[in-house]
Design an enzyme around this catalytic site. Structure first.
Site, PDB file in Angstrom:
ATOM      1  N   SER A 105       0.819  -1.209   0.000  1.00 28.95           N
ATOM      2  CA  SER A 105       0.000   0.000   0.000  1.00 28.95           C
ATOM      3  C   SER A 105       0.859   1.269   0.000  1.00 28.95           C
ATOM      4  O   SER A 105       1.733   1.403  -0.846  1.00 28.95           O
ATOM      5  CB  SER A 105      -0.950  -0.070   1.196  1.00 28.95           C
ATOM      6  OG  SER A 105      -2.050   0.745   0.944  1.00 28.95           O
ATOM      7  N   HIS A 119      -7.723  -5.635   0.378  1.00 29.70           N
ATOM      8  CA  HIS A 119      -6.497  -4.841   0.496  1.00 29.70           C
ATOM      9  C   HIS A 119      -5.692  -5.313   1.710  1.00 29.70           C
ATOM     10  O   HIS A 119      -6.079  -5.050   2.854  1.00 29.70           O
ATOM     11  CB  HIS A 119      -6.923  -3.370   0.664  1.00 29.70           C
ATOM     12  CG  HIS A 119      -5.787  -2.416   0.677  1.00 29.70           C
ATOM     13  ND1 HIS A 119      -5.076  -2.094  -0.456  1.00 29.70           N
ATOM     14  CD2 HIS A 119      -5.236  -1.698   1.688  1.00 29.70           C
ATOM     15  CE1 HIS A 119      -4.148  -1.212  -0.151  1.00 29.70           C
ATOM     16  NE2 HIS A 119      -4.219  -0.953   1.145  1.00 29.70           N
TER      17      HIS A 119
END
Ligand code: GTR
Length: 427
Positions: A263, A405
């Site tokens: 990320s 995610h």
């Protein structure tokens, strides 16, 4: 089945939470992606064609690197600052004798100010020198393993009720809480070491006008120019300082250090990899906007959204592209091309619309002509591979896995397979 469905719905809701909080119009409908032209990697600003690796390295690459520095991440100051490192042995026989765990404290000093950062090193016993995965962690080194010997960050940490953190102070309750993101035993068994640091030790992740962390040691900390460094650039800079240290560590093979990040830390890993050729492999996991994903698609997180929610991540110039992606004279495929010819792996997750999995794949695909200048074997498929079907094409790798995610054991499994291929280990 009903419980499963409920869990699924909650997970989906959680995955779009950043978009809802952002309060912006965001697109996750492929049919609404605008038409766009990507800058041609093999055409210089004056229109001439780049057709060899030497031309790429001497003409085009330096220009593109400068462009990203000026327009996106910002320039690190040239000012020299002092660094002292101090090692502490935590456990020579961790994991039933399989590994040695050490901490290395970095103290950066300029005039009367200093900044301390702690590197956690977990290296397999028995190797003369080990290949290493190097990546920042989000919540502190103590969240990687339950060991009580690992020190807690002394700096600002992200609040996270799930791991017992309130008031931005690290706590022993979080020890080992992020183990699922760091399959240390698996890494050790496959011959790899791990080097990790809490990213907030280099620069705490909030907008404080660049007064704290490593920024505070440099003279421009009281007013940044439009092309001065934002937080992503400081994190990238920190990875290079860790690399300086790893080069001096006799148990580490400095020729086989893979820089990795999930990320926002994937964005930092990419920027570090672009600037510092010593990273022999670069791995981006769900890095999304400002990382591996193409911005011009305006899918999921947009430039305006990221600059609004995280104004401190990029430099001042990047703000002028808010809602103006079509005006960008660059896009993230060029950032990925800066890694060539070093092995590069990009990973996405199926439910991670915010990071635009397809945009991550397309950036990689559009970077591959530069890889082909070096090596004809790097031919990436036209279409995005199916979910859970990793692709290794010469020097580049890609997968999209099911799920949200996150960085999971499945992701690491693919990264290790890729590293085995390029670092000469068996798989
Ligand atoms: C999100 C941000 C993304 C990504 C992510 C993360 O909120 O919008 O760009 O970096 O955080 O780091 O987990």
């Amino acid at each position: 089945m009903q419980i499963l469905n409920k869990t699924y719905i909650w997970l989906r809701l959680l995955s779009i939470l950043p978009m809802l909080l952002n309060g912006q119009n965001f697109n996750t409908d492929e049919s609404k992606v605008p038409g766009f032209d990507l800058p041609d990697l093999e055409r210089t600003a004056d229109g001439s064609k780049i057709s060899t690796a030497t031309e790429w390295e001497t003409i085009q690459r330096p220009e593109i690197l400068k462009l990203f520095e000026k327009e996106v991440y910002g320039k690190a100051p040239m000012e020299e600052i002092a660094l002292e490192t101090e090692e502490r042995l935590l456990d020579p026989n961790a994991f039933q004798g399989k590994a040695t765990i050490r901490e290395v404290t970095f103290t950066f000093t300029n005039k009367d100010k200093n900044c301390r950062a702690v590197l956690l090193l977990i290296l397999p016993n028995g190797n003369r020198v080990s290949p290493v995965f190097l990546g920042y962690n989000f919540n502190g080194n103590h969240t990687i393993l339950p060991s009580t010997a690992i020190s807690l960050p002394e700096t600002w940490v992200l609040n996270s009720p799930q791991i017992g953190v309130a008031d931005h102070a690290a706590t022993a309750v979080s020890r080992g809480s992020k183990y699922s993101r760091w399959p240390v035993l698996n890494l050790l068994e496959r011959g790899y070491g791990l080097a990790t640091m809490y990213y907030g030790d280099i620069d705490p992740d909030f907008d404080d006008g660049f007064k704290n962390g490593i920024h505070s040691l440099f003279s421009n900390s009281d007013g940044l120019k439009a092309d001065d460094w934002g937080s992503l650039a400081t994190w990238g800079w920190g990875l290079s300082r860790i690399m300086d240290y790893l080069e001096t560590d006799e148990a580490v093979d400095p020729e086989r250090v893979a820089v990795i990040g999930h990320s926002r830390l994937g964005k930092a890993a990419l920027w570090a990899g672009a600037q510092d050729n010593r990273f022999a492999m670069i791995i981006s996991n769900d890095s999304g906007c400002g990382g591996a994903a193409l911005s011009k698609r305006r899918f999921g997180e947009t430039v305006a959204a990221i600059n609004t929610q995280f104004p401190h991540w990029f430099n001042g110039n990047f703000k002028k592209y808010n809602d103006q992606e079509d005006m960008m004279p660059f896009d993230q495929h060029q950032l990925l091309a800066l890694m060539a010819p070093r092995p590069l792996y990009v990973a996405s997750a199926q439910n991670d619309d915010w990071a635009d999995p397809k945009g991550e794949f397309l950036a990689l695909k559009n970077a591959s002509p530069v890889y082909a200048l070096y090596d004809k074997l790097t031919v990436i498929s036209e279409e995005q591979p199916d979910v859970n079907h990793p692709l290794i094409a010469g020097k580049v790798g890609y997968h999209i896995r099911t799920g949200d995610h996150d960085i999971t054991p499945y992701d690491w499994e693919q990264f290790m397979n890729f590293a085995d291929t390029h670092f000469g280990l068996k798989n």
